[in-house]
Every structure is written in C-alpha cells, then in structure tokens.
Design a protein around this motif. Sequence first.
Motif, PDB file in Angstrom:
ATOM      1  N   GLN A 273       0.829  -1.203   0.000  1.00 49.86           N
ATOM      2  CA  GLN A 273       0.000   0.000   0.000  1.00 49.86           C
ATOM      3  C   GLN A 273       0.863   1.253   0.000  1.00 49.86           C
ATOM      4  N   ARG A 274       1.939   1.242   0.770  1.00 44.36           N
ATOM      5  CA  ARG A 274       2.822   2.412   0.819  1.00 44.36           C
ATOM      6  C   ARG A 274       3.474   2.663  -0.546  1.00 44.36           C
ATOM      7  N   GLU A 275       3.845   1.593  -1.229  1.00 44.49           N
ATOM      8  CA  GLU A 275       4.456   1.759  -2.549  1.00 44.49           C
ATOM      9  C   GLU A 275       3.439   2.309  -3.546  1.00 44.49           C
ATOM     10  N   MET A 276       2.222   1.807  -3.490  1.00 42.70           N
ATOM     11  CA  MET A 276       1.202   2.258  -4.428  1.00 42.70           C
ATOM     12  C   MET A 276       0.826   3.724  -4.194  1.00 42.70           C
ATOM     13  N   GLU A 277       0.903   4.156  -2.973  1.00 49.04           N
ATOM     14  CA  GLU A 277       0.564   5.552  -2.661  1.00 49.04           C
ATOM     15  C   GLU A 277       1.563   6.542  -3.244  1.00 49.04           C
ATOM     16  N   ARG A 278       2.706   6.081  -3.680  1.00 49.30           N
ATOM     17  CA  ARG A 278       3.713   6.958  -4.275  1.00 49.30           C
ATOM     18  C   ARG A 278       3.391   7.277  -5.742  1.00 49.30           C
ATOM     19  N   LEU A 279       2.515   6.490  -6.348  1.00 49.13           N
ATOM     20  CA  LEU A 279       2.134   6.737  -7.729  1.00 49.13           C
ATOM     21  C   LEU A 279       1.211   7.945  -7.822  1.00 49.13           C
ATOM     22  N   THR A 280       1.369   8.739  -8.866  1.00 48.58           N
ATOM     23  CA  THR A 280       0.436   9.824  -9.121  1.00 48.58           C
ATOM     24  C   THR A 280      -0.898   9.225  -9.569  1.00 48.58           C
ATOM     25  N   PRO A 281      -1.991   9.994  -9.545  1.00 51.69           N
ATOM     26  CA  PRO A 281      -3.274   9.450 -10.009  1.00 51.69           C
ATOM     27  C   PRO A 281      -3.200   8.879 -11.425  1.00 51.69           C
ATOM     28  N   ALA A 282      -2.492   9.555 -12.318  1.00 54.41           N
ATOM     29  CA  ALA A 282      -2.368   9.068 -13.697  1.00 54.41           C
ATOM     30  C   ALA A 282      -1.566   7.779 -13.752  1.00 54.41           C
ATOM     31  N   GLU A 283      -0.500   7.704 -12.965  1.00 46.74           N
ATOM     32  CA  GLU A 283       0.303   6.486 -12.924  1.00 46.74           C
ATOM     33  C   GLU A 283      -0.502   5.331 -12.345  1.00 46.74           C
ATOM     34  N   ARG A 284      -1.264   5.602 -11.310  1.00 49.83           N
ATOM     35  CA  ARG A 284      -2.070   4.557 -10.684  1.00 49.83           C
ATOM     36  C   ARG A 284      -3.147   4.051 -11.638  1.00 49.83           C
ATOM     37  N   GLN A 285      -3.738   4.948 -12.398  1.00 51.86           N
ATOM     38  CA  GLN A 285      -4.758   4.549 -13.358  1.00 51.86           C
ATOM     39  C   GLN A 285      -4.167   3.610 -14.415  1.00 51.86           C
ATOM     40  N   ALA A 286      -2.990   3.979 -14.942  1.00 54.31           N
ATOM     41  CA  ALA A 286      -2.329   3.143 -15.949  1.00 54.31           C
ATOM     42  C   ALA A 286      -1.925   1.803 -15.355  1.00 54.31           C
ATOM     43  N   TRP A 287      -1.458   1.823 -14.118  1.00 58.63           N
ATOM     44  CA  TRP A 287      -1.042   0.601 -13.415  1.00 58.63           C
ATOM     45  C   TRP A 287      -2.222  -0.365 -13.256  1.00 58.63           C
ATOM     46  N   ASP A 288      -3.322   0.145 -12.723  1.00 61.39           N
ATOM     47  CA  ASP A 288      -4.495  -0.707 -12.492  1.00 61.39           C
ATOM     48  C   ASP A 288      -5.037  -1.268 -13.799  1.00 61.39           C
ATOM     49  N   LYS A 289      -5.017  -0.461 -14.837  1.00 58.20           N
ATOM     50  CA  LYS A 289      -5.508  -0.913 -16.137  1.00 58.20           C
ATOM     51  C   LYS A 289      -4.634  -2.036 -16.690  1.00 58.20           C
ATOM     52  N   ALA A 290      -3.317  -1.893 -16.527  1.00 57.20           N
ATOM     53  CA  ALA A 290      -2.379  -2.892 -17.053  1.00 57.20           C
ATOM     54  C   ALA A 290      -2.488  -4.222 -16.322  1.00 57.20           C
ATOM     55  N   TYR A 291      -2.804  -4.175 -15.024  1.00 56.57           N
ATOM     56  CA  TYR A 291      -2.816  -5.399 -14.225  1.00 56.57           C
ATOM     57  C   TYR A 291      -4.213  -6.000 -14.022  1.00 56.57           C
ATOM     58  N   GLN A 292      -5.226  -5.446 -14.682  1.00 55.94           N
ATOM     59  CA  GLN A 292      -6.591  -5.952 -14.499  1.00 55.94           C
ATOM     60  C   GLN A 292      -6.707  -7.439 -14.808  1.00 55.94           C
ATOM     61  N   ASP A 293      -6.082  -7.865 -15.895  1.00 55.95           N
ATOM     62  CA  ASP A 293      -6.171  -9.280 -16.265  1.00 55.95           C
ATOM     63  C   ASP A 293      -5.517 -10.174 -15.215  1.00 55.95           C
ATOM     64  N   GLU A 294      -4.447  -9.676 -14.602  1.00 54.32           N
ATOM     65  CA  GLU A 294      -3.779 -10.462 -13.558  1.00 54.32           C
ATOM     66  C   GLU A 294      -4.705 -10.623 -12.345  1.00 54.32           C
ATOM     67  N   TYR A 295      -5.415  -9.550 -11.990  1.00 51.79           N
ATOM     68  CA  TYR A 295      -6.348  -9.628 -10.870  1.00 51.79           C
ATOM     69  C   TYR A 295      -7.418 -10.697 -11.140  1.00 51.79           C
TER      70      TYR A 295
END
Length: 522
Positions: A273-295
């Motif tokens: 959680q601490r690592e994810m909080e370092r991402l900007t909103p735009a970075e977090r959006q791209a991250w979540d989108k990229a890993y959706q299939d893994e989830y």
Amino acid sequence: MKIARTISVALLLLMGVMDLARAQTSRASSSQHKPNIIFIMSDDHGYQAVSAYSNKLIQTPNIDRIGREGAVMRNAFVTNSICSPARAVIMTGKYSHMNGMRDNGTYFDGHQQTLPKILKANGYRTALVGKWHLFSEPTGFDYWNILPDQGHYYNPKFIKMGKDTVYTGYVTDVTTDLALDWIGRHRDQPFFIMLHHKAPHRNWMPPQQYLREFNDRRFALPHDFYDDYAGREALQRQLISMKEGLDVRYDSKVPCDTCTVANVNHWAPAEFQREMERLTPAERQAWDKAYQDEYKTFAQIKDKDQLLRWQYQRFMEDYLRCVHSVDDNIGRVLKYLDDNGLARKTIVVYMSDQGVYLGEHGLYDKRFMYEESFRTPMLIRFPQAISPRQQIDAYVLNLDVAPTFLDFAGIAIPGDMQGESMKTLLQKGKVKDWRKELYYHYYEKSFGATAHYGIRTERYKLIHFYDPGNSWELYDLKNDPHEMHNLYGDPAYRNTVEKLKAQLKSLQRKYNDPYDEKNNKF
C-alpha cells in the motif's frame, strides 16, 4: 655587489616560479591522462538475465555492448552474497571480516580507507548517485545523492548531501539523470562516479512504459524449481522459497483484499500500500488498467501449486521489466559518452552487487554459495586500453574492482587490499599465476539463512554451514552443475574432501579469516 645579489635573488625566485609552473603543468598533464571511471551497479541482477551470458530470458543490448566493446567476465563472483557487505567489498577491496560490514544489520565505517578517498586524493572528482545501503553517511565523495535504505521505485526520495529531496519520475531514470548531470558539470578533469541502481531489487515495480511487456511470454520453470532439498540442511531451513516467501500483494501486485486461495502469503501487506501511494493518479490509473487481467486470473486460482506457478510468471514478468529499464538507461550513459567525446578515455563497468535466484532451487533471493547467487554479471569497457570482444574465463571477484581501477589510473594499490588488479588480465586475456580457487563467507541469518563459508575450484565446491547447525556440502560441478546432489558423505570422495579442506584452510590464512573448529566459530 648589491645589484648582483638582487639580480641573483630575482633569478632564483623566477626559477622557483617556473619550476612550480612546470610541476603544476606536469600534474595537470598527468591528471589529464588518468581515465574517467563510471562504475554502474544494479541490485540483484542475475547473470541469467543478461543476454551477454544467456539470451533465454531477455535481450540486454546496451549492457551487452559494454562487453562487446570490451570484456565479458564469464566467471565473476562475490565474496559475500548480500547487498550491504557486497558494496563494502567494492568500496574497500577487502573481505567482509576486514572491512567490518558482515551483514545488512551493521553500519559501514566511513573512516576507513576506501576507493573514492584514494582516487580523490589523486586528482579525481568523485560522486555517488543512487542506492547506497551502507547506512552511514558516504565519505570520500565530492557529491553524493543517495536513496535512503532500499529506496522506492516511483517518485523516489533521495538524500542529497544530507538533505532530503523528492524527485518526480521512475527511480532508474532519475538516478541516471542525476549521474549524467553531474558528469556534464565535471568532465573537465578525471572523474569517478558510482552509479547505483535500485532495480531490479524486490519488489520489482516496472516503469509505466513496460507494464505490459512480456505479457505474451510463458516462462518455463527451471528444471530444479521443485527441488526437495534432500541432503541439504541449510536449504531445508531457509525462508526464501517462492513457495513460502512471495507475498501476493507486495510481490505479485494483487490487492487481495479478500483472498480465497488457502495459505496465501502476506509477507508485507502494508508495504504494498505504501508503494502504491507513491504513484500519481495518472500512474495509478495506468497501473491498475495494465494489471486488471492479472487480478482476474488470480481470482480463478483454486490450489496452492497453481498459485505458485502463477506467482513465478508474475515474478519473471516484473523482474525482467525492471531489467529492461536498467538496460535502457545504460544505453543513455553510453550515448552520452559517445556524443561528448568521452567514450575512448572512460572505463565503464557494469555489474550487480551479487547474483540472484530466478526460480532455481525454487528460490527468489540470494545469500547462498550456490552458483546463481555466488556469480555476478561483470562487463568492462575501456577502448583506450582494452581490446574488444573478449570473453575472459578467469576467476574474478568483486574484491578486484578497487585495485583494478587504481591500477588503470596509475595509482599505487595499498598493500592491505585483498583483491587483485584485473588490468593485465584484461589487456592480455590471461595471467600466468591468476587465482585458481575462490573463497566465500556469508554471515547473515535473516530469512532462515545459515552462516557458511566455502571454496570453489574449477571442478568442485565445498561448503561448511556452521550457524545454526553444522553441516557440509560437496558438489562435483562437472557432473552436477546445478548442485542437486550433496556428495560430502560419499566414501568415493573422501580424498577430494580432505584436499579441499586443506585448500580451504590455506585460503582462510591468506585472507586472515581463521576458523575455530573447536568452538565452531570465527
């Protein structure tokens, strides 16, 4: 007479000024002929993931270029396979028991003699950028800008000459930016810079541009992935197996708020959680989108072995994505040298602080004297003095880095340094009396590890695990290169064991690391 004396004094003063000018010119000329040195080190980059050694996993064209235009050290090893001690060995040219940094839990004594101090005293500008991980404040550097502890992948905090600074961006890019900026401001005199990358250390967070790289790859399990550790007590005790040690959140990047798979590991739930909080909103959006299939895939996993295999794929994808970024940034450094006319007179070394397991023996970390973590990639380029396209098989150590740099710089190597200069080896390809055996000593007991020491020759490896426990392991590297069969108790190898123990004792005396067999300690 008075006039004559006055003229004589004036002439002497003039001669003194001329002598001083000549001396200064001579020192400047000598300084100009010293090579620049760029030492690039990553963290936990296994030689298996460098295409100069093997192209099965990834292509690393920029790292390979260093070796293609210089030398690939085919048998480079470390003296102690753990982050902080490995770094201290490079700084001092001495084994861990001599420089005082035996494990990750101590502070490096910055008052002692170090490579940057010696170079600085001999006309070099010195700098350190990136991962330090020696806990004490850096000494011997004109400039330092370091990551605190392990550092972060996204929008990382640095400590710049004692002051906290936060940078926007991805840590591998930021570290390279800082290094090139410093080189650009100090290239008018010989410089030495240690460019230390965090990547690809755990928890393997890739940059935005590579979040989907390797999605089309299916990585084959290493043949010893399901090693049962029979006959090897220390491996049975360790806690760095992928089966038991990988955290589905921190390592596999799945939020896992309601995990349905039995016995899912939660090594560091808050860290993710601490690592994810370092991402900007735009970075977090791209991250979540990229890993959706893994989830989605994770949610369908039904049993422990299926989870293990899935986590291995996730590990390899993210690990290699980080490696790709490291390679990109090494390309940036090499291009900078080309564009600014510095390539020919600059020594460039790339290596890792140690090797790492990429699933071999079912492991993901380092520490042990087995080949994957004992060996390290090491590539060296210096167009002015080293011929290209060399593949050097001689045994070299991270212990040899400091004396090699000093030798190329024309600086006397201190007698208490325990490494050997690789200069002649690099220029001639071989040295008559070069080492034929290696000594290793690991101390730390975290993650279930066991302190041990050992000897490696061309054919055999003998290891003594001594704390906790007391066991020996012998491997015939010719017939068992993957170190699966402990031959220590085999009567057919009794003479081999006795010979290796004698050689081991000799190495311990050479490096002043005597072992007290009676009390089972050093």
